[in-house]
Design an enzyme around this catalytic site. Structure first.
Site, PDB file in Angstrom:
ATOM      1  N   HIS A 144      55.322 -57.442  36.826  1.00  0.00           N
ATOM      2  CA  HIS A 144      55.894 -56.933  38.073  1.00  0.00           C
ATOM      3  C   HIS A 144      55.575 -57.971  39.142  1.00  0.00           C
ATOM      4  O   HIS A 144      54.952 -59.011  38.849  1.00  0.00           O
ATOM      5  CB  HIS A 144      55.327 -55.542  38.403  1.00  0.00           C
ATOM      6  CG  HIS A 144      53.830 -55.470  38.338  1.00  0.00           C
ATOM      7  ND1 HIS A 144      53.015 -56.169  39.204  1.00  0.00           N
ATOM      8  CD2 HIS A 144      53.004 -54.809  37.491  1.00  0.00           C
ATOM      9  CE1 HIS A 144      51.751 -55.921  38.907  1.00  0.00           C
ATOM     10  NE2 HIS A 144      51.707 -55.108  37.866  1.00  0.00           N
ATOM     11  N   GLU A 145      55.964 -57.668  40.386  1.00  0.00           N
ATOM     12  CA  GLU A 145      55.789 -58.634  41.479  1.00  0.00           C
ATOM     13  C   GLU A 145      54.331 -59.090  41.634  1.00  0.00           C
ATOM     14  O   GLU A 145      54.076 -60.216  42.051  1.00  0.00           O
ATOM     15  CB  GLU A 145      56.281 -58.038  42.809  1.00  0.00           C
ATOM     16  CG  GLU A 145      57.690 -58.402  43.166  1.00  0.00           C
ATOM     17  CD  GLU A 145      57.999 -59.900  43.147  1.00  0.00           C
ATOM     18  OE1 GLU A 145      57.227 -60.687  43.732  1.00  0.00           O
ATOM     19  OE2 GLU A 145      58.996 -60.297  42.533  1.00  0.00           O
ATOM     20  N   GLY A 146      53.399 -58.199  41.305  1.00  0.00           N
ATOM     21  CA  GLY A 146      51.983 -58.572  41.415  1.00  0.00           C
ATOM     22  C   GLY A 146      51.647 -59.734  40.493  1.00  0.00           C
ATOM     23  O   GLY A 146      50.983 -60.697  40.893  1.00  0.00           O
ATOM     24  N   HIS A 147      52.142 -59.665  39.245  1.00  0.00           N
ATOM     25  CA  HIS A 147      51.905 -60.775  38.310  1.00  0.00           C
ATOM     26  C   HIS A 147      52.576 -62.055  38.824  1.00  0.00           C
ATOM     27  O   HIS A 147      52.002 -63.138  38.744  1.00  0.00           O
ATOM     28  CB  HIS A 147      52.509 -60.458  36.937  1.00  0.00           C
ATOM     29  CG  HIS A 147      51.859 -59.324  36.221  1.00  0.00           C
ATOM     30  ND1 HIS A 147      52.472 -58.112  36.032  1.00  0.00           N
ATOM     31  CD2 HIS A 147      50.643 -59.223  35.627  1.00  0.00           C
ATOM     32  CE1 HIS A 147      51.665 -57.314  35.359  1.00  0.00           C
ATOM     33  NE2 HIS A 147      50.554 -57.955  35.104  1.00  0.00           N
TER      34      HIS A 147
ATOM     35  N   GLN B 224      36.854 -56.216  38.316  1.00  0.00           N
ATOM     36  CA  GLN B 224      37.098 -57.268  37.327  1.00  0.00           C
ATOM     37  C   GLN B 224      36.892 -58.645  37.968  1.00  0.00           C
ATOM     38  O   GLN B 224      36.270 -59.523  37.387  1.00  0.00           O
ATOM     39  CB  GLN B 224      38.524 -57.129  36.797  1.00  0.00           C
ATOM     40  CG  GLN B 224      39.021 -58.308  35.992  1.00  0.00           C
ATOM     41  CD  GLN B 224      40.329 -58.000  35.291  1.00  0.00           C
ATOM     42  OE1 GLN B 224      40.360 -57.281  34.307  1.00  0.00           O
ATOM     43  NE2 GLN B 224      41.423 -58.548  35.779  1.00  0.00           N
TER      44      GLN B 224
ATOM     45  N   GLN C 164      39.079 -54.073  25.294  1.00  0.00           N
ATOM     46  CA  GLN C 164      38.781 -53.533  26.630  1.00  0.00           C
ATOM     47  C   GLN C 164      39.315 -52.108  26.799  1.00  0.00           C
ATOM     48  O   GLN C 164      39.241 -51.548  27.886  1.00  0.00           O
ATOM     49  CB  GLN C 164      39.279 -54.472  27.734  1.00  0.00           C
ATOM     50  CG  GLN C 164      40.784 -54.576  27.887  1.00  0.00           C
ATOM     51  CD  GLN C 164      41.188 -55.625  28.906  1.00  0.00           C
ATOM     52  OE1 GLN C 164      41.060 -56.820  28.674  1.00  0.00           O
ATOM     53  NE2 GLN C 164      41.698 -55.202  30.047  1.00  0.00           N
TER      54      GLN C 164
HETATM   55  O1  PAF Z   1      43.763 -57.783  34.390  1.00  0.00           O
HETATM   56  C1  PAF Z   1      44.218 -57.831  33.225  1.00  0.00           C
HETATM   57  O2  PAF Z   1      45.422 -57.775  33.012  1.00  0.00           O
HETATM   58  C2  PAF Z   1      43.259 -57.951  32.057  1.00  0.00           C
HETATM   59  O3  PAF Z   1      42.102 -57.229  32.265  1.00  0.00           O
HETATM   60  C3  PAF Z   1      42.947 -59.423  31.683  1.00  0.00           C
HETATM   61  C4  PAF Z   1      42.245 -60.157  32.796  1.00  0.00           C
HETATM   62  C5  PAF Z   1      44.232 -60.145  31.323  1.00  0.00           C
HETATM   63  C6  PAF Z   1      42.027 -59.449  30.463  1.00  0.00           C
HETATM   64  O4  PAF Z   1      42.589 -58.823  29.367  1.00  0.00           O
END
Ligand code: PAF
Length: 275
Positions: free
Chosen positions: A25-28, A144, A52
């Site tokens: 999305h726009e954030g990425h 994170q 995770q």
């Molecule tokens: O923020 C994310 O999308 C995930 O936690 C990451 C940093 C890609 C690690 O899997």
């Protein structure tokens, strides 16, 4: 990928890296646009990292669309996409993890035990594979970001960590791949996160310093929306993530809220008025 990274480094190129789980999305895209400024080559990883997620979480149903992601990445100038399969990242005998001592004990770490161990481990592996000079993370996953910064310092990783502000929908909802899980009604209730944080910011700016009061006000606002269930609302130190009693210097208000079956997170910095 390791060979390709080595080849880039041998020709004197710098590498900027954006780790993602895909379904852009726009954030990425904002992370990628920022990444573009920090290296000759821009590499993006797409990997839904099983370690995770806990068993009850959405690993198996996490949304994805690789073809769409590839063309969106191309449109913002990404040079290479690394999209390994699970077996390539974790063979059957895998047994080495990165564990931080304190930071995972707060906020999301309390309801997602093992989550940050999974994140720190996969990010370390990706750093070792891609060998970036700089890596870009979003402030939306604030904990994170703090975990990665600490890990980079603790392990002397020679990588510049760049943070970019949360990208929001026009009504304020923080962008997230998980927003696609929301029904129309839930989407309306999801605005409670942004509203609660804005209220916190407003109250702090008007001189309310008592963290308990700020948390109470935010929680009441969220509970007034249907389908919401608070996981946590916290006011904490932006670096250590320890709770603060008084907002007499900038503090982080962070929250996680279930809206229906979807767990959403968001955060904002609260700034007190100058005395
Ligand atoms: O923020 C994310 O999308 C995930 O936690 C990451 C940093 C890609 C690690 O899997």
């Amino acid at each position: 990928m390791q060979q390709e990274a080595r080849r880039l480094l041998q020709t004197g190129k710098t590498i900027a890296f954006v780790p993602t789980m895909g379904y852009f999305h726009e954030g990425h895209l904002a992370l990628m646009r920022e990444g573009r400024k920090h290296g000759d080559a821009l590499i993006v990883s797409i990997f839904v990292n099983p370690i995770q997620f806990s068993h009850s979480e959405d690993f198996k149903t996490y949304p994805g669309n690789l073809d769409r992601d590839v063309s969106l990445a191309e449109s913002v100038g990404v040079d290479l996409i690394f999209a390994p399969d699970t077996g390539a990242m974790y063979d059957n005998a895998f047994q080495t993890y990165i564990d931080l001592e304190m930071l995972p004990g707060y906020l999301c770490g309390t309801s997602r035990p093992g989550h940050f161990r999974g994140v720190a481990t996969v990010v370390t592996k990706l750093f070792n594979i891609i060998k970036p000079h700089a890596a870009v993370f979003g402030e939306k996953d604030y904990q994170q970001l703090v975990v990665i910064r600490r890990m980079v310092r603790d392990l002397n990783l020679d990588i510049k960590i760049i943070a970019i502000p949360t990208v929001r929908e026009s009504d304020g909802l923080a962008m997230s791949s998980r927003n696609t899980y929301l029904s129309e009604d839930e989407r309306r209730s999801s605005l409670s996160l942004f509203q609660a944080l804005k209220k916190g910011q407003g109250s702090a700016a008007q001189g309310i310093k008592d963290a308990k009061q700020l948390i109470r006000e935010a929680s009441e606002l969220i509970r007034a929306y249907p389908y919401t269930k608070i996981d946590y609302v916290a006011v904490c130190d932006p670096e250590t993530l320890e709770d603060v009693d008084l907002v007499d210097r900038p503090a982080l208000m962070a929250l996680a809220v279930w809206v229906g079956k979807t767990r959403l997170i968001d955060n904002m910095i609260l700034k007190p008025i100058e005395d």
